[in-house]
Design an enzyme around this catalytic site. Structure first.
Site: not given
Length: 234
Positions: A96, A103
């Protein structure tokens, strides 16, 4: 009949993959990491090591409910992953964080997928309705009126596109996680293999979903092929 076979097969394979994944987590949860780090601690360290200071690590309810939210910049880990001190738990936590790193770096495929999300959310209500009503009109018109059916299939194509764009994103996040864990000695050789296997089975859930969506798309497109063949025979 073919449609139900596709749906049923996809569902069955998905259940099998999820069962194996859960069994792997259950098996690996019995063995603590040599570093004795928890999923939360691993996530926070990976974020720090990659100079990501604006993402928070949170615990959420549920089982296998782990995800990165780019909107509020949070790593959301299920309780077993958040508190877990085993190879599977820290692998998911690092995975994750891999999305958070994507990002930060402006990973192109992640940008494309994020742009598709609001479009899919808006169109999801109309997709099935357009396909069902479109098929009805299509057959009643003898294959001459296909506008609504084409619209429905076009909307469903976005679902398929989203599924296949997701695959390299997930694999890339896993590769980033595994590389970081190995380089930082978060896991030893045996733990690394367990972490890699856990992430591979997790990725398989996305593969099954993507292939199932593609099979449905091909099935919907076959209506036009069959209609053309019938018209040629007349």
């Amino acid at each position: 009949m073919t449609y139900y076979f596709i749906i049923g097969t996809t569902f069955l394979v998905s259940v099998i993959v999820n069962t194996i994944l859960k069994n792997k987590f259950r098996e690996y949860s019995k063995f603590y990491l040599h570093s004795y780090m928890s999923g939360k601690e691993v996530a926070e360290k990976m974020l720090t090591d990659n100079r990501i200071t604006d993402v928070n690590v949170l615990s959420v309810e549920g089982d296998m409910t782990d995800y990165y939210n780019p909107l509020n910049k949070t790593i959301n880990l299920s309780e077993k992953v958040y508190n877990g001190r085993n190879a599977a738990a820290v692998a998911v936590a690092a995975h994750e964080c891999g999305h958070a790193l994507q990002h930060k770096l402006g990973y192109n495929l992640l940008k494309i997928r994020n742009h598709l999300v609001p479009l899919l959310n808006y169109s999801s209500t109309f997709t099935n309705l357009a396909i069902i009503s479109g098929l009805t009109i299509f057959y009643n018109s003898g294959g001459k009126d296909s506008l609504i059916l084409k619209l429905g299939i076009g909307l469903f194509f976005l679902v398929v596109l989203f599924s296949f764009i997701t695959l390299p994103i997930e694999f890339d996040a896993s590769n980033r996680a595994l590389t970081w864990m190995r380089n930082k000695n978060i896991v030893n050789y045996q733990e690394y293999n367990k972490a890699k296997e856990s992430l591979n089975w997790a990725a398989m859930t996305y593969v099954v979903s993507a292939l199932g969506s593609l099979a449905q798309l091909i099935y919907f497109l076959s209506f036009f092929t069959n209609a053309s063949k019938k018209n040629e025979q007349l």
